[in-house]
Design an enzyme around this catalytic site. Structure first.
Site, PDB file in Angstrom:
ATOM      1  N   CYS A   1      -2.995  11.758   8.002  1.00 27.80           N
ATOM      2  CA  CYS A   1      -1.206  12.405   6.855  1.00 27.80           C
ATOM      3  C   CYS A   1      -1.428  13.498   7.384  1.00 27.80           C
ATOM      4  CB  CYS A   1      -1.438  11.671   5.972  1.00 27.80           C
ATOM      5  SG  CYS A   1      -1.739  10.950   5.584  1.00 27.80           S
TER       6      CYS A   1
ATOM      7  N   LYS B   1       0.688   2.233   6.059  1.00 23.12           N
ATOM      8  CA  LYS B   1       0.723   3.199   6.756  1.00 23.12           C
ATOM      9  C   LYS B   1      -0.455   3.912   5.844  1.00 23.12           C
ATOM     10  CE  LYS B   1       4.106   4.961   2.776  1.00 23.12           C
ATOM     11  NZ  LYS B   1       5.414   4.871   2.288  1.00 23.12           N
ATOM     12  N   ASP B   2      -0.695   3.645   5.044  1.00 25.90           N
ATOM     13  CA  ASP B   2      -2.508   4.315   4.523  1.00 25.90           C
ATOM     14  C   ASP B   2      -3.661   4.499   5.023  1.00 25.90           C
ATOM     15  OD1 ASP B   2      -0.975   5.730   2.558  1.00 25.90           O
ATOM     16  OD2 ASP B   2      -1.442   4.409   0.622  1.00 25.90           O
TER      17      ASP B   2
ATOM     18  N   ARG C   1       8.312  13.509   6.717  1.00 22.92           N
ATOM     19  CA  ARG C   1       9.686  13.018   6.251  1.00 22.92           C
ATOM     20  C   ARG C   1      10.588  13.952   6.484  1.00 22.92           C
ATOM     21  NH1 ARG C   1       7.887   8.353   2.368  1.00 22.92           N
ATOM     22  NH2 ARG C   1       8.791   6.569   2.874  1.00 22.92           N
TER      23      ARG C   1
ATOM     24  N   ARG D   1       4.608  14.466  -4.807  1.00 25.60           N
ATOM     25  CA  ARG D   1       3.418  13.162  -5.648  1.00 25.60           C
ATOM     26  C   ARG D   1       3.726  12.269  -6.577  1.00 25.60           C
ATOM     27  NH1 ARG D   1      -1.890  14.794  -4.493  1.00 25.60           N
ATOM     28  NH2 ARG D   1      -1.392  16.780  -4.266  1.00 25.60           N
TER      29      ARG D   1
END
Length: 322
Positions: free
Chosen positions: A258, A99-100, A148, A165
């Site tokens: 992102c 996902k990164d 999210r 984070r």
């Protein structure tokens, strides 16, 4: 590997160098990759060496912890330095949380090995509430994920969402310190760290569609490297590969990063694939969803088509924030 060619396996004298970030989760993923290679080829642990590489994204946690990732420069934040080491020969393979990963690899590199996918769900983590619905009016929720944050605001616009984070351990400490009442983590990461108990609840995809490729580990290599190509072929989990081909094609067609609230999940049903997608405005004020079904072998085309379908529904200014 061409027929008749002998595979030169790594040895303690010349170990296979596995590149990774240094967080506990990244190391757990690198160790899983190493252990699978050991088992596949009957090799000892010292035939491999884990090489920790600090990335721009890791530094940003320390020097700009309160700034959104998109302000720092998202694409490649957690991969650039690792891929540079791979290209230069400093490492032989690189282990990534998918996902990164940007949807395109630098010239000379290829990502064609995926380990079996873990739990794709988001975990709701809180010391005071069991789920999103239980949070009191105006509660503070921490998350660095635009997806999210947007999904949460779409469901509970009354909540305050703050930047949050760091690795799992850092985020848990922030919760304990009262920075926020709740946060979200990936169930896959918690499972790999043996910390599934941290989740108060796992959020089903029907309630909160996960990030593209969430729960998947990818292993990147150099092109034209027969040894690593053959070794990683023994690890590749084909069903995960089919699912990610569709999801990443969908993401690429949306020009996703992102910086964009995008969710997507592909599931296999025999030889067929079901892909769901969701795009959101960052403030959660508008959500567009869709899905598509077809042969799993056509996953890339299905991903592109779903992206086109969602874009066709989106107002002209839907992506104006990018």
């Amino acid at each position: 590997m061409p027929m008749g060619m002998t595979l030169a396996l790594p040895t303690p004298a010349e170990p296979l160098k596995i590149g990774t970030r240094g967080s506990p989760l990244a190391l757990a993923q690198a160790h899983e990759t190493r252990d699978r290679l050991m088992a596949a080829f009957g090799l000892p642990e010292d035939a491999f060496r884990i090489v920790v590489i600090k990335t721009t994204g890791d530094d940003s946690v320390l020097i700009a912890a309160d700034r959104p990732l998109k302000e720092i420069g998202n694409k490649g934040l957690f991969t650039k330095e690792i891929e540079e080491a791979l290209l230069s020969g400093g490492i032989d393979i690189a282990v990534h949380s998918m996902k990164d990963m940007p949807v395109a690899q630098p010239g000379g590199l290829i990502l064609d090995c995926y380990l079996p996918r873990e739990d794709v769900r988001d975990a709701f983590v809180s010391a005071t509430a069991t789920g999103i619905a239980d949070l009191p009016q105006g509660a503070r929720v921490g998350s660095s994920s635009l997806r999210r944050r947007a999904q949460l605001k779409a469901r509970r616009p009354d909540l305050e969402v703050v930047e949050f984070r760091g690795n799992v351990q850092t985020r848990m400490k922030k919760l304990a310190d009262g920075v926020a009442s709740a946060t979200f983590l990936a169930m896959a990461g918690l499972n790999r760290l043996g910390m599934a108990h941290v989740a108060r609840s796992a959020i089903e995809p029907e309630d909160m569609l996960p990030a593209v490729a969430q729960g998947a580990i990818g292993v990147e290599r150099r092109l034209h490297d027969p040894r690593t190509e053959a070794m990683l072929a023994a690890l590749h989990h084909a069903p995960t590969g089919l699912r990610l081909a569709a999801e990443r094609a969908y993401l690429a067609a949306l020009d996703g990063s992102c910086e964009t609230p995008i969710a997507g999940l592909a599931l296999l049903d025999g030889s067929d694939l079901w892909l769901r997608g969701e795009i959101l405005r960052p403030d959660g004020s508008e959500t567009i969803t869709g899905d598509i079904r077809g042969p799993a072998s056509d996953g890339t085309a299905l991903g592109r088509q779903l992206a086109a379908d969602l874009l066709a529904q989106a107002p002209k200014d839907f992506f104006a924030w990018r």
